[in-house]
Design a protein around this motif. Structure first.
Motif, PDB file in Angstrom:
ATOM      1  N   ARG A 143       0.841  -1.204   0.000  1.00 60.21           N
ATOM      2  CA  ARG A 143       0.000   0.000   0.000  1.00 60.21           C
ATOM      3  C   ARG A 143       0.874   1.252   0.000  1.00 60.21           C
ATOM      4  N   ASP A 144       1.928   1.257   0.814  1.00 63.33           N
ATOM      5  CA  ASP A 144       2.837   2.407   0.864  1.00 63.33           C
ATOM      6  C   ASP A 144       3.537   2.621  -0.475  1.00 63.33           C
ATOM      7  N   ALA A 145       3.941   1.541  -1.123  1.00 61.55           N
ATOM      8  CA  ALA A 145       4.605   1.646  -2.428  1.00 61.55           C
ATOM      9  C   ALA A 145       3.624   2.165  -3.482  1.00 61.55           C
ATOM     10  N   PHE A 146       2.384   1.644  -3.474  1.00 62.92           N
ATOM     11  CA  PHE A 146       1.337   2.143  -4.374  1.00 62.92           C
ATOM     12  C   PHE A 146       1.140   3.642  -4.159  1.00 62.92           C
ATOM     13  N   GLN A 147       0.943   3.996  -2.903  1.00 65.37           N
ATOM     14  CA  GLN A 147       0.665   5.392  -2.556  1.00 65.37           C
ATOM     15  C   GLN A 147       1.797   6.305  -3.023  1.00 65.37           C
ATOM     16  N   SER A 148       3.014   5.912  -2.777  1.00 70.24           N
ATOM     17  CA  SER A 148       4.170   6.714  -3.186  1.00 70.24           C
ATOM     18  C   SER A 148       4.208   6.876  -4.705  1.00 70.24           C
ATOM     19  N   TYR A 149       4.016   5.771  -5.419  1.00 69.71           N
ATOM     20  CA  TYR A 149       4.055   5.835  -6.882  1.00 69.71           C
ATOM     21  C   TYR A 149       2.956   6.751  -7.422  1.00 69.71           C
ATOM     22  N   PHE A 150       1.730   6.559  -6.951  1.00 68.46           N
ATOM     23  CA  PHE A 150       0.621   7.347  -7.483  1.00 68.46           C
ATOM     24  C   PHE A 150       0.690   8.807  -7.040  1.00 68.46           C
ATOM     25  N   ASP A 152       3.477  10.459  -6.756  1.00 67.32           N
ATOM     26  CA  ASP A 152       4.448  11.021  -7.701  1.00 67.32           C
ATOM     27  C   ASP A 152       3.807  11.260  -9.062  1.00 67.32           C
ATOM     28  N   ARG A 153       2.967  10.322  -9.494  1.00 68.24           N
ATOM     29  CA  ARG A 153       2.266  10.505 -10.770  1.00 68.24           C
ATOM     30  C   ARG A 153       1.347  11.718 -10.720  1.00 68.24           C
ATOM     31  N   LEU A 154       0.636  11.888  -9.600  1.00 67.46           N
ATOM     32  CA  LEU A 154      -0.250  13.052  -9.471  1.00 67.46           C
ATOM     33  C   LEU A 154       0.542  14.356  -9.509  1.00 67.46           C
ATOM     34  N   LYS A 155       1.662  14.381  -8.830  1.00 68.38           N
ATOM     35  CA  LYS A 155       2.504  15.588  -8.849  1.00 68.38           C
ATOM     36  C   LYS A 155       2.958  15.906 -10.263  1.00 68.38           C
ATOM     37  N   GLN A 160       1.318  24.433 -12.639  1.00 65.79           N
ATOM     38  CA  GLN A 160       1.219  25.702 -11.914  1.00 65.79           C
ATOM     39  C   GLN A 160       0.459  26.704 -12.773  1.00 65.79           C
ATOM     40  N   GLU A 161      -0.541  27.311 -12.164  1.00 62.44           N
ATOM     41  CA  GLU A 161      -1.317  28.302 -12.896  1.00 62.44           C
ATOM     42  C   GLU A 161      -1.854  29.332 -11.917  1.00 62.44           C
ATOM     43  N   ASP A 162      -1.534  30.578 -12.144  1.00 64.24           N
ATOM     44  CA  ASP A 162      -2.001  31.681 -11.300  1.00 64.24           C
ATOM     45  C   ASP A 162      -1.702  31.432  -9.829  1.00 64.24           C
ATOM     46  N   GLY A 163      -0.510  30.930  -9.525  1.00 61.15           N
ATOM     47  CA  GLY A 163      -0.091  30.720  -8.147  1.00 61.15           C
ATOM     48  C   GLY A 163      -0.673  29.489  -7.491  1.00 61.15           C
ATOM     49  N   GLY A 164      -1.418  28.699  -8.213  1.00 58.37           N
ATOM     50  CA  GLY A 164      -1.989  27.479  -7.651  1.00 58.37           C
ATOM     51  C   GLY A 164      -1.694  26.285  -8.546  1.00 58.37           C
ATOM     52  N   GLU A 165      -2.066  25.128  -8.061  1.00 59.35           N
ATOM     53  CA  GLU A 165      -1.858  23.911  -8.841  1.00 59.35           C
ATOM     54  C   GLU A 165      -3.187  23.477  -9.444  1.00 59.35           C
ATOM     55  N   VAL A 166      -3.155  23.153 -10.724  1.00 57.97           N
ATOM     56  CA  VAL A 166      -4.346  22.684 -11.407  1.00 57.97           C
ATOM     57  C   VAL A 166      -3.982  21.426 -12.197  1.00 57.97           C
ATOM     58  N   MET A 167      -5.014  20.681 -12.568  1.00 55.62           N
ATOM     59  CA  MET A 167      -4.796  19.473 -13.352  1.00 55.62           C
ATOM     60  C   MET A 167      -5.820  19.451 -14.477  1.00 55.62           C
ATOM     61  N   ASP A 168      -5.364  19.070 -15.629  1.00 52.93           N
ATOM     62  CA  ASP A 168      -6.236  18.932 -16.782  1.00 52.93           C
ATOM     63  C   ASP A 168      -7.280  17.860 -16.458  1.00 52.93           C
ATOM     64  N   SER A 170      -9.083  15.916 -18.267  1.00 52.32           N
ATOM     65  CA  SER A 170      -8.970  14.666 -19.029  1.00 52.32           C
ATOM     66  C   SER A 170      -7.780  13.832 -18.513  1.00 52.32           C
ATOM     67  N   ALA A 171      -6.701  14.493 -18.081  1.00 53.91           N
ATOM     68  CA  ALA A 171      -5.551  13.773 -17.520  1.00 53.91           C
ATOM     69  C   ALA A 171      -5.949  13.105 -16.200  1.00 53.91           C
ATOM     70  N   TYR A 172      -6.727  13.843 -15.398  1.00 52.40           N
ATOM     71  CA  TYR A 172      -7.179  13.257 -14.133  1.00 52.40           C
ATOM     72  C   TYR A 172      -8.131  12.093 -14.379  1.00 52.40           C
ATOM     73  N   ALA A 173      -9.015  12.244 -15.364  1.00 54.21           N
ATOM     74  CA  ALA A 173      -9.976  11.174 -15.670  1.00 54.21           C
ATOM     75  C   ALA A 173      -9.234   9.901 -16.108  1.00 54.21           C
ATOM     76  N   ALA A 174      -8.199  10.057 -16.924  1.00 52.58           N
ATOM     77  CA  ALA A 174      -7.417   8.887 -17.358  1.00 52.58           C
ATOM     78  C   ALA A 174      -6.696   8.262 -16.169  1.00 52.58           C
ATOM     79  N   PHE A 175      -6.162   9.104 -15.305  1.00 48.83           N
ATOM     80  CA  PHE A 175      -5.468   8.625 -14.104  1.00 48.83           C
ATOM     81  C   PHE A 175      -6.439   7.861 -13.202  1.00 48.83           C
ATOM     82  N   ALA A 176      -7.609   8.446 -12.960  1.00 48.38           N
ATOM     83  CA  ALA A 176      -8.622   7.809 -12.101  1.00 48.38           C
ATOM     84  C   ALA A 176      -9.117   6.488 -12.714  1.00 48.38           C
TER      85      ALA A 176
END
Length: 186
Positions: A143-150, A152-155, A160-168, A170-176
């Motif tokens: 579980r710890d190895a899964f969590q660490s890998y995923f 890192d993938r999320l990061k 970075q956009e307008d001082g915050g972090e955003v995610m596309d 469609s990229a999140y949907a593919a990841f999920a």
């Protein structure tokens, strides 16, 4: 007593000589340890403890490398632990550390393969098969190895956009979707 004892390396060589005569059973009896102690002038198991622990870990890692612990390997490892004076808790701690390292590398290797997510999950489950650790410890480590890998993938997906972090989206949907196909609960 200090003038009569031989060097630390002589103790390690003597232990190595004993083990080399029985590479599969890995048994050094208490009588053998007493004999070594008399010959070398010190308690070899105590004096060389750090190196014996390193040898034990190397043996465990060698057995891990083929992804399967057969009953003979488990028995040999248990004999080696007893021979080196390791109790069950100390041996399990060494198993846990070595397995965590092995699991992270194995998981990364599997995740980089160009195979379907379900097949990746099946191959990752093989990483923990027959490892001489409690089921709970294997699951926790994986579980710890899964969590660490995923994480890192999320990061890597974040931008970075307008001082915050955003995610596309469609990229999140593919990841999920990949996580869902692997039947992994983040």
């Amino acid at each position: 007593g200090m003038l009569g004892r031989q060097s630390y390396q002589a103790g390690l060589l003597a232990v190595w000589d004993k083990l080399s005569k029985m590479p599969t059973q890995c048994v050094i009896t208490d009588a053998d340890w007493l004999s070594l102690g008399e010959k070398l002038g010190c308690d070899v198991r105590k004096r060389c403890r750090d190196d014996l622990i390193k040898w034990y870990r190397q043996a465990f890692e060698a057995y891990l490398s083929d992804r399967y612990f057969d009953p003979v390997e488990k028995a040999d490892l248990a004999s080696l632990a007893r021979s080196f004076g390791l109790d069950a808790a100390a041996a399990e701690a060494i198993h846990g550390e070595a397995f965590a390292s092995y699991c992270r590398i194995g998981m990364l290797t599997v995740m980089l393969r160009d195979i379907p997510p379900q097949q990746k999950r099946e191959q990752m489950n093989l990483l923990g098969k027959e490892v001489p650790l409690s089921d709970e410890k294997v699951k926790e480590t994986m579980r710890d190895a899964f969590q660490s890998y995923f994480n890192d993938r999320l990061k890597g997906l974040m931008q970075q956009e307008d001082g915050g972090e955003v995610m596309d989206p469609s990229a999140y949907a593919a990841f999920a979707a990949e996580i869902k196909q692997m039947d992994f609960n983040m």
